[in-house]
Design an enzyme around this catalytic site. Structure first.
Site, PDB file in Angstrom:
ATOM      1  N   HIS A 105       0.814  -1.226   0.000  1.00  0.00           N
ATOM      2  CA  HIS A 105       0.000   0.000   0.000  1.00  0.00           C
ATOM      3  C   HIS A 105       0.838   1.263   0.000  1.00  0.00           C
ATOM      4  CE1 HIS A 105      -3.531  -2.509   1.814  1.00  0.00           C
ATOM      5  NE2 HIS A 105      -3.302  -2.781   0.538  1.00  0.00           N
ATOM      6  N   GLY A 172      -1.657  -9.326  12.523  1.00  0.00           N
ATOM      7  CA  GLY A 172      -2.210  -7.998  12.798  1.00  0.00           C
ATOM      8  C   GLY A 172      -2.947  -7.362  11.646  1.00  0.00           C
TER       9      GLY A 172
HETATM   10  N1  APR Z   1      -0.920  -7.053  17.770  1.00  0.00           N
HETATM   11  C1  APR Z   1      -1.424  -7.712  16.689  1.00  0.00           C
HETATM   12  N2  APR Z   1      -2.577  -7.372  16.095  1.00  0.00           N
HETATM   13  C2  APR Z   1      -3.256  -6.328  16.625  1.00  0.00           C
HETATM   14  C3  APR Z   1      -2.810  -5.595  17.752  1.00  0.00           C
HETATM   15  C4  APR Z   1      -1.570  -6.002  18.327  1.00  0.00           C
HETATM   16  N3  APR Z   1      -1.057  -5.364  19.398  1.00  0.00           N
HETATM   17  N4  APR Z   1      -3.716  -4.613  18.018  1.00  0.00           N
HETATM   18  C5  APR Z   1      -4.699  -4.737  17.085  1.00  0.00           C
HETATM   19  N5  APR Z   1      -4.430  -5.774  16.263  1.00  0.00           N
HETATM   20  C6  APR Z   1      -5.198  -6.268  15.116  1.00  0.00           C
HETATM   21  C7  APR Z   1      -6.694  -6.037  15.182  1.00  0.00           C
HETATM   22  O1  APR Z   1      -7.325  -7.066  15.929  1.00  0.00           O
HETATM   23  C8  APR Z   1      -7.062  -6.092  13.701  1.00  0.00           C
HETATM   24  O2  APR Z   1      -7.321  -7.422  13.286  1.00  0.00           O
HETATM   25  O3  APR Z   1      -4.764  -5.568  13.972  1.00  0.00           O
HETATM   26  C9  APR Z   1      -5.804  -5.587  13.017  1.00  0.00           C
HETATM   27  C10 APR Z   1      -5.961  -4.169  12.490  1.00  0.00           C
HETATM   28  O4  APR Z   1      -6.918  -4.203  11.452  1.00  0.00           O
HETATM   29  P1  APR Z   1      -7.091  -2.897  10.557  1.00  0.00           P
HETATM   30  O5  APR Z   1      -7.122  -1.689  11.436  1.00  0.00           O
HETATM   31  O6  APR Z   1      -8.233  -3.165   9.616  1.00  0.00           O
HETATM   32  O7  APR Z   1      -5.722  -2.818   9.744  1.00  0.00           O
HETATM   33  P2  APR Z   1      -5.332  -3.578   8.414  1.00  0.00           P
HETATM   34  O8  APR Z   1      -5.975  -4.935   8.356  1.00  0.00           O
HETATM   35  O9  APR Z   1      -3.866  -3.509   8.280  1.00  0.00           O
HETATM   36  O10 APR Z   1      -6.003  -2.633   7.281  1.00  0.00           O
HETATM   37  C11 APR Z   1      -5.730  -2.964   5.948  1.00  0.00           C
HETATM   38  O11 APR Z   1      -6.900  -0.993   5.228  1.00  0.00           O
HETATM   39  O12 APR Z   1      -7.348   1.227   5.401  1.00  0.00           O
HETATM   40  C12 APR Z   1      -6.617   0.311   4.716  1.00  0.00           C
HETATM   41  O13 APR Z   1      -4.618   0.733   3.605  1.00  0.00           O
HETATM   42  C13 APR Z   1      -5.146   0.555   4.875  1.00  0.00           C
HETATM   43  O14 APR Z   1      -3.385  -1.094   4.923  1.00  0.00           O
HETATM   44  C14 APR Z   1      -4.631  -0.734   5.491  1.00  0.00           C
HETATM   45  C15 APR Z   1      -5.698  -1.732   5.117  1.00  0.00           C
END
Ligand code: APR
Length: 229
Positions: A105, A172
Site C-alpha cells: 500500500h 495484525g
Molecule cells: N498485535 C497484533 N494485532 C493487533 C494488535 C496487536 N497489538 N492490536 C490490534 N491488532 C489487530 C486487530 O485485531 C485487527 O485485526 O490488527 C488488526 C488491524 O486491522 P485494521 O485496522 O483493519 O488494519 P489492516 O488490516 O492492516 O487494514 C488494511 O486498510 O485502510 C486500509 O490501507 C489501509 O493497509 C490498510 C488496510
C-alpha cells in the site's frame, strides 16, 4: 538450503509501537473520513487535506520505534529465508532490520512525482511535511501511497511469494482489504499457516490462530518454528 518463511503484516504489527490501527475502536477511520483522506477522489477534491493527513502520520512515525514483534521477525532470518509482505506504510520492519520487505500500500516516508509515478523520492527527516505546492526535482509530488480506488502495483510478486512459501504467517490484519487479504489463499496445500491477532478475523479451517498481540505471538511463533536441535 533454508526454508522460505513468508509473513503478511497489517496495522496490528505496529500497534505496540504506538501507531494507530484503522478499524480498532479509536482507530484512524474513526477519526478521519477515509474517502476524504485516503482515496483518489479525495486527493483530487482536496489535496491539501490529504497532504496534511500523511504529514501527521509521518510526524507520529518519526517518534515510533520497532517493537518486539518486528525484532522477533528479524531473529527468524537465522533459520528461514524470510520475506515480509506488508500492508503497512510505516518503515518499522526496515528499521528493525528486515531485509526483504514488500509494501503493498506504499510507503509513508516517500513521495512521488504526480506527472511521473516512476519518480519516487525519500523525504528528508528535516522536510517531512508536504503540501500541494511542494516541488522536488522539478515535479509536484503526492504521497507514495496506494489510495483506495487505485490498483495495488506489487500484488503479483506478493502472490508469487505466497505460492512459494514453506511457512506462511499473517500478523495484525483484519483481513478486510483486498487483494492483500487474499494472499493466504495462494499458499500451497499442506503448507502451515499461522495467524497472530488478539481479535482474529474468520480464517479457513487448518490455519493455526495465535490469539495474542504481535510481540507475544512472534515469540510463540519462534518457539514453534525454531528447528528442533
Ligand atoms: N498485535 C497484533 N494485532 C493487533 C494488535 C496487536 N497489538 N492490536 C490490534 N491488532 C489487530 C486487530 O485485531 C485487527 O485485526 O490488527 C488488526 C488491524 O486491522 P485494521 O485496522 O483493519 O488494519 P489492516 O488490516 O492492516 O487494514 C488494511 O486498510 O485502510 C486500509 O490501507 C489501509 O493497509 C490498510 C488496510
Amino acid at each position: 538450503m533454508k526454508k522460505k518463511l513468508v509473513i503478511s503484516t497489517g496495522a496490528g504489527m505496529s500497534a505496540e509501537s504506538g501507531i494507530a490501527t484503522f478499524r480498532d475502536s479509536g482507530g484512524l477511520w474513526d477519526k478521519y473520513p477515509v474517502m476524504e483522506v485516503a482515496s483518489a477522489d479525495g486527493f483530487a477534491r482536496n489535496p491539501k487535506l490529504v497532504h496534511e493527513f500523511y504529514n501527521q502520520r509521518r510526524r507520529e512515525l518519526v517518534n515510533a520505534k520497532p517493537n518486539a514483534g518486528h525484532l522477533g521477525l528479524v531473529d527468524l532470518e537465522q533459520w528461514y529465508d524470510t520475506y515480509i509482505i506488508t500492508q503497512n506504510v510505516d518503515n518499522l520492519h526496515e528499521r528493525a532490520g528486515s531485509k526483504n520487505v514488500l509494501h503493498l500500500h506504499g510507503e509513508l516516508m516517500k513521495v512521488r512525482a504526480i506527472d511521473d509515478e516512476t519518480k519516487v523520492y525519500e523525504l528528508k527527516p528535516d522536510a517531512l511535511a508536504t503540501t500541494p505546492d511542494t516541488v522536488i526535482d522539478g515535479h509536484r509530488v503526492r504521497p507514495h501511497i496506494v489510495f483506495f480506488q487505485e490498483a495495488v502495483p506489487n500484488i503479483e510478486p506478493a502472490i508469487e511469494l505466497a505460492q512459494e512459501a514453506d511457512v506462511f504467517v499473517v500478523i495484525g490484519t483484519s483481513l478486510n482489504v483486498y487483494p492483500a487479504a487474499s494472499l493466504l489463499h495462494f499458499v500451497r496445500k499442506g503448507v502451515p499457516v499461522y495467524y497472530i491477532d488478539p481479535n482474529p478475523a474468520a480464517v479457513p479451517q487448518g490455519v493455526t490462530v495465535l490469539k495474542m498481540k504481535a510481540s507475544e505471538g512472534v515469540a510463540k511463533l519462534a518457539e514453534l518454528l525454531k528447528p528442533k536441535s
